[in-house]
Design an enzyme around this catalytic site. Structure first.
Site, short mmCIF file in Angstrom:
data_model
loop_
_atom_site.label_atom_id
_atom_site.label_comp_id
_atom_site.label_asym_id
_atom_site.label_seq_id
_atom_site.Cartn_x
_atom_site.Cartn_y
_atom_site.Cartn_z
N ASP A 170 0.93 -1.25 -0.13
CA ASP A 170 0.05 0.17 0.03
C ASP A 170 0.72 1.32 -0.03
O ASP A 170 1.92 1.45 0.65
CB ASP A 170 -0.83 -0.15 1.23
N GLU B 48 1.53 -0.41 -5.17
CA GLU B 48 0.54 0.64 -5.40
C GLU B 48 1.39 1.94 -5.67
O GLU B 48 1.93 2.35 -4.49
CB GLU B 48 -0.35 0.80 -4.10
#
Length: 666
Positions: A327, A363
């Protein structure tokens, strides 16, 4: 393989436990030992400084199952980033198990001398004798496959075939009904949204809401007891069961921030141990907020890098996962001068003996300066591709001038990724944003249930509503949405490179237009298995079969438009609906909504398969280049195409597949 254990945490020996923790700024550090219920502090043992920030003590007579926590003392000056307070019980950053979930309480945020001892408010770390490490085989998942994004709790809470006592847990993913569904879709790997222990953001309890996604971690190795009551053994057994079914497991991990948030947040672990070292700070001494969550882990510091690497090795050694999704991954490569694709942590992850063969997915954005880094990570990292997401949405919404963007995304986004292979993870919808079905039913976000007057979440979703906002009983609207959903799914499965589908999008899940449902641990996010659209699910399954049986999309090499070796055909041709090569004028025509992608297939590319795209609402006849002794036939799913006298009639708002077969002239 002889693997050394991490040097920090609670290492259990024959006669006791060695507790070790890192803090460069603390003057004193203790370990607090609690009773079996974690309610009463039995003793407080001061750790000895070993130099270089290491504090350690061997406590004889203790064994596996011991409940404990750390305390640290030193200067307290928040404006200088110093938060030492021995009244704050601190979670071991290397805890591999905790006894209870985290529960936010305002007293956890109290200043020194004001809130009292927090031991009663904190879960306790549980010293755990880990199972013998495994030597995991190579990952099952290969680039080009299908990743299935799974929120563990929401995925299983309403599943009628899973026993009620097992719903919402990692173990439920090993249930035969779940595995059957995953195999039906041709899933290469499930990507589990965060399963390590997290805490609610402080504004949620007053609203009666809880964090449902888990992107607010406190401990990096310890699984959340709500999702994994059986701990690491439960994850290990589930990974083994899925692997036996041919399905890999990827863990979505958060190494960009923690639930300690900004200066008003709770003191739970790293903040109380050495706030200045574990988090990034600006020249003014304030916490840097490159994550939008209040703090940013200092991944350029050796102690943080060591913690991240030890965490990744922990999950590989003790559960055998295929890999990881990161993330806000630019944080992992942030230095004082900005993002560096060759940053020490990123390089170490790619070169580590135990991690180098694992799947790594970035990401590739955060909200800090220079935070958008799509295409800038280095192999072997795959990257979430938001340009794919946005261009595909714009095309099917009917935006003008999108035919070139659509072709580029179908072909693997060579404008983004350097080299000969795409590293794109293609997705149209993910956990963050509208569901696939909601894209076709809501032009605007509807986040009223989040308690923030619909101010949260993205305002621009590139969505459309087909004339009616939300649910509709109008047959025309329903049919238009069915076409749109089939077109979106077909586009995803036709795309070159890795693809990602979020759980439930294959059968029309809705969040009622909520595009930021992180705080909805309820039927807004729980998958409605009883009410799912079986017809759409079967359509997705047929697409999956088509993708597995043809190399047109799961290949990751870029297309060239040139013949290869002795092949008869180029690897790709781009045609108009009348079968003619697209010229520059056609590519630049802002009104163009139709496209044919002809792909050479098989050894020597002696076979052709075509993808016909009709973005118009009107049905259109497509013509394809003829070859003596061959004819074009629709491939399943064939809901939106039929053979007519002068070609192939493709329904409006459709993407369909045809291939070339030899005609038996005998």
């Amino acid at each position: 393989m002889n693997r050394p254990a991490p040097r920090f945490g609670a290492n259990i020996g024959a006669d006791g436990i060695r507790f070790s923790v890192w803090s460069d700024a603390a003057r004193r550090v203790w370990v607090s030992i609690f009773d079996n219920d974690g309610a009463r502090e039995l003793q407080r043992i001061e750790l000895e400084s070993q130099g270089d920030g290491v504090h350690s003590i061997f406590a004889s007579g203790l064994k596996s199952g011991t409940r404990y926590g750390f305390r640290a003392d030193g200067d307290y000056a928040q404006e200088q980033g110093l938060w030492f307070d021995p009244d704050k019980l601190l979670m071991d950053p290397y805890a591999v198990a905790i006894d209870l979930p985290y529960v936010f309480d305002q007293r956890l945020s109290a200043r020194r001398g004001e809130g009292g001892d927090t031991a009663s408010l904190m879960p306790k770390a549980v010293a755990t004798a880990l199972p013998k490490p495994i030597s995991p085989p190579p990952p099952l998942f290969k680039p080009g496959g299908l990743i299935y994004e799974v929120p563990v709790r929401a995925f299983t809470m309403l599943h009628p075939e899973i026993p009620k006592e097992q719903r919402g847990t990692i173990a439920a993913l090993a249930h035969p009904a779940v595995i059957k569904h995953l195999q039906k879709l041709g899933v290469g790997a499930v990507e589990l949204m965060p399963i390590t222990a997290w805490i609610d953001e402080r504004h949620l309890p007053p609203l009666g809401l809880t964090n449902a996604w888990g992107y607010n971690p406190v401990t990096f190795m310890a699984l959340d007891p709500r999702l994994a009551p059986g701990g690491i053994a439960e994850l290990r057994e589930t990974v083994a069961a899925l692997r036996e079914a041919g399905i890999g497991v990827i863990l979505d991990l958060v190494f960009n921030h923690t639930g300690e948030s900004d200066e008003l947040g709770p003191t739970l672990s790293l903040r109380g141990l050495d706030n200045q070292a574990y988090y990034r700070h600006g020249p003014d001494g304030r916490l840097v907020n490159d994550t939008g969550t209040g703090n940013t882990l200092a991944c350029d510091r050796p102690v943080v890098q060591e913690m991240v690497l030890d965490t990744l090795r922990h999950f590989v050694r003790h559960s055998g996962v295929d890999g990881f999704r990161f993330d806000l991954a630019p944080i992992l490569g942030r230095t004082e001068s900005g993002f560096d694709a060759d940053a020490p942590l990123l390089k170490a992850m790619s070169e580590d003996a135990e991690l180098a063969d694992r799947v790594m997915i970035a990401e590739p954005w955060d909200i800090g300066p220079g935070g958008y880094q799509l295409g800038n990570f280095k192999p072997p990292f795959l990257e979430w591709n938001d340009k794919y997401r946005d261009d595909v949405r714009r095309f099917w919404r009917g935006d003008r001038g999108m035919i070139g963007g659509m072709a580029t995304r179908l072909a693997g986004s060579s404008d983004v990724f350097a080299g000969k292979r795409t590293r794109s993870v293609n997705f149209i919808a993910a956990h963050d944003g509208m569901t696939l079905a909601d894209l076709t039913a809501y032009e605007r976000k509807h986040n009223e249930a989040n308690g923030e007057q619909n101010r949260d979440g993205h305002n621009e979703n590139l969505s459309w509503n087909n004339g009616v906002e939300g649910a509709s009983d109008d047959p025309k609207v329903i049919e238009q949405r069915r076409h749109d959903l089939r077109a979106l799914l077909a586009t995803l499965f036709a795309s070159r490179g890795t693809i990602m589908l979020t759980a439930g999008d294959e059968f029309g899940r809705t969040q009622r237009g909520n595009n930021n449902a992180y705080a909805q641990d309820n039927e807004i996010t729980w998958l409605d298995w009883a009410g799912r659209d079986i017809e759409l699910e079967d359509y997705a399954a047929t697409l999956a079969t088509l993708r597995r049986s043809n190399s047109f999309s799961h290949e990751v090499s870029f297309l060239t438009g040139n013949p290869l070796s002795e092949s008869t055909f180029p690897d790709v041709q781009w045609l108009s609906e009348n079968g003619q090569e697209l010229d520059a004028q056609s590519w630049n025509d802002p009104e163009r909504q139709r496209l044919t992608m002809v792909l050479g297939q098989g050894e020597g590319i002696s076979r052709r398969i075509s993808i016909l795209i009709n973005g118009d609402r009107r049905a259109t006849v497509f013509s394809l280049p003829a070859r003596d002794g061959f004819q074009w036939r629709p491939l399943p799913p064939s809901n939106d195409i039929r053979v007519v006298e002068n070609g192939l009639l493709v329904s409006g708002r459709s993407l369909v597949f045809v291939d070339e077969i030899k005609v038996d002239v005998s």
